[in-house]
Write an enzyme that holds these catalytic residues in place. Structure first.
Site, PDB file in Angstrom:
ATOM      1  CB  THR A 169       5.125  -3.146   5.484  1.00  0.00           C
ATOM      2  OG1 THR A 169       3.916  -2.629   6.034  1.00  0.00           O
ATOM      3  CG2 THR A 169       5.473  -4.467   6.146  1.00  0.00           C
ATOM      4  CE  LYS A 184      -5.220  -0.648  -1.283  1.00  0.00           C
ATOM      5  NZ  LYS A 184      -5.674  -0.300   0.071  1.00  0.00           N
ATOM      6  CG  ASP A 216      -6.843  -8.529   8.447  1.00  0.00           C
ATOM      7  OD1 ASP A 216      -5.855  -8.231   7.757  1.00  0.00           O
ATOM      8  OD2 ASP A 216      -7.040  -8.071   9.591  1.00  0.00           O
ATOM      9  CG  ASP A 251      -1.872   1.089   1.356  1.00  0.00           C
ATOM     10  OD1 ASP A 251      -1.917   1.920   0.432  1.00  0.00           O
ATOM     11  OD2 ASP A 251      -2.555   1.205   2.383  1.00  0.00           O
TER      12      ASP A 251
HETATM   13  P1  IMP Z   1       1.991  -0.616   3.721  1.00  0.00           P
HETATM   14  O1  IMP Z   1       3.014  -0.678   4.811  1.00  0.00           O
HETATM   15  O2  IMP Z   1       1.201   0.654   3.744  1.00  0.00           O
HETATM   16  O3  IMP Z   1       2.559  -0.896   2.338  1.00  0.00           O
HETATM   17  O4  IMP Z   1       0.903  -1.704   4.035  1.00  0.00           O
HETATM   18  C1  IMP Z   1       1.168  -3.047   3.855  1.00  0.00           C
HETATM   19  C2  IMP Z   1       0.311  -3.921   4.740  1.00  0.00           C
HETATM   20  O5  IMP Z   1      -0.900  -3.277   5.120  1.00  0.00           O
HETATM   21  C3  IMP Z   1      -0.082  -5.157   3.981  1.00  0.00           C
HETATM   22  O6  IMP Z   1       0.815  -6.207   4.203  1.00  0.00           O
HETATM   23  C4  IMP Z   1      -1.461  -5.463   4.538  1.00  0.00           C
HETATM   24  O7  IMP Z   1      -1.352  -6.324   5.652  1.00  0.00           O
HETATM   25  C5  IMP Z   1      -2.009  -4.132   4.973  1.00  0.00           C
HETATM   26  N1  IMP Z   1      -2.922  -3.556   3.966  1.00  0.00           N
HETATM   27  C6  IMP Z   1      -2.693  -2.520   3.134  1.00  0.00           C
HETATM   28  N2  IMP Z   1      -3.748  -2.268   2.337  1.00  0.00           N
HETATM   29  C7  IMP Z   1      -4.685  -3.190   2.674  1.00  0.00           C
HETATM   30  C8  IMP Z   1      -6.018  -3.473   2.178  1.00  0.00           C
HETATM   31  O8  IMP Z   1      -6.574  -2.846   1.251  1.00  0.00           O
HETATM   32  N3  IMP Z   1      -6.636  -4.526   2.780  1.00  0.00           N
HETATM   33  C9  IMP Z   1      -6.083  -5.264   3.780  1.00  0.00           C
HETATM   34  N4  IMP Z   1      -4.855  -5.040   4.249  1.00  0.00           N
HETATM   35  C10 IMP Z   1      -4.164  -4.009   3.707  1.00  0.00           C
HETATM   36 MG    MG Z   2      -3.171  -6.891   7.626  1.00  0.00          MG
END
Ligand code: IMP
Ligand code: MG
Length: 182
Positions: A117, A141, A168, A113
């Site tokens: 992470t 995304k 989830d 997203d």
């Molecule tokens: P980031 O650190 O913003 O890239 O988010 C990554 C983590 O957020 C993913 O491994 C998911 O566990 C969670 N995540 C991000 N977007 C979604 C979504 O649309 N649905 C469910 N989990 C999400």
């Molecule tokens: Mg999650």
């Protein structure tokens, strides 16, 4: 388009629409497995490292679509708590026993997203001396930060909160065989 028939309302949230039907997900996972198979040699000591919990179904299907000897391990990181917006605080709750040294590592994610992470995890994994470190994410995304570019992406995802096939909302909806929006 399959209909939303079961478990469409959990924890006070309702599914909105199916974004990626089960057949599309299965076909794409097979393609990703073939691409990964073509990229590595049997001698590469391949390790697929899944980020729990979101990647558990994707991993289970993906490893069966990769036709090379490989090892499997998991990391548990948490950045979301129970909300739908990333908190930016990435905690590593479980760190694998498996050594990454001398291994071709593919980090398997459910969805990238903001990229936070991966930004936090990749330097820690690189420091352990894998021969290579690539990212395979089922969903991506478009608004994602460009700092970490996944080598393999299953689908470009709409900017909606997605659930199912491992993803989830507050632990609900992981078991759905398709990917839907809330
Ligand atoms: P980031 O650190 O913003 O890239 O988010 C990554 C983590 O957020 C993913 O491994 C998911 O566990 C969670 N995540 C991000 N977007 C979604 C979504 O649309 N649905 C469910 N989990 C999400
Ligand atoms: Mg999650």
């Amino acid at each position: 388009m399959p209909e939303l028939t079961e478990n469409t309302q959990l924890g006070g949230q309702s599914l909105h629409r199916i974004v990626f039907p089960e057949e599309d997900v299965q076909r794409r996972v097979r393609e990703l497995g073939e691409e990964i198979t073509r990229t590595y040699q049997a001698s590469d000591r391949l390790l697929l490292l899944g980020l729990l919990k979101g990647s558990f179904i994707f991993m289970a299907d993906l490893v069966r679509a990769v036709h090379l000897p490989l090892h499997v391990d998991f990391l548990v990181a948490s950045s979301y708590g129970s909300g739908t917006v990333s908190s930016g605080d990435v905690r590593l709750l479980y760190d694998p026993e498996a050594s990454l040294k001398g291994r071709a590592v593919v980090l398997v994610e459910d969805i990238v997203d903001t990229g936070t992470t991966l930004d936090r995890l990749l330097p820690r994994l690189e420091a352990r001396g894998p021969t290579s470190l690539e990212i395979c994410t089922l969903l991506h995304k478009r608004a994602s930060s460009p700092t970490q570019v996944p080598r393999w992406v299953g689908f470009e995802a709409p900017d909606e909160f997605l659930v199912g096939y491992g993803l989830d909302y507050a632990e609900d909806f992981r078991h759905l065989p398709y990917i839907a929006s809330l």
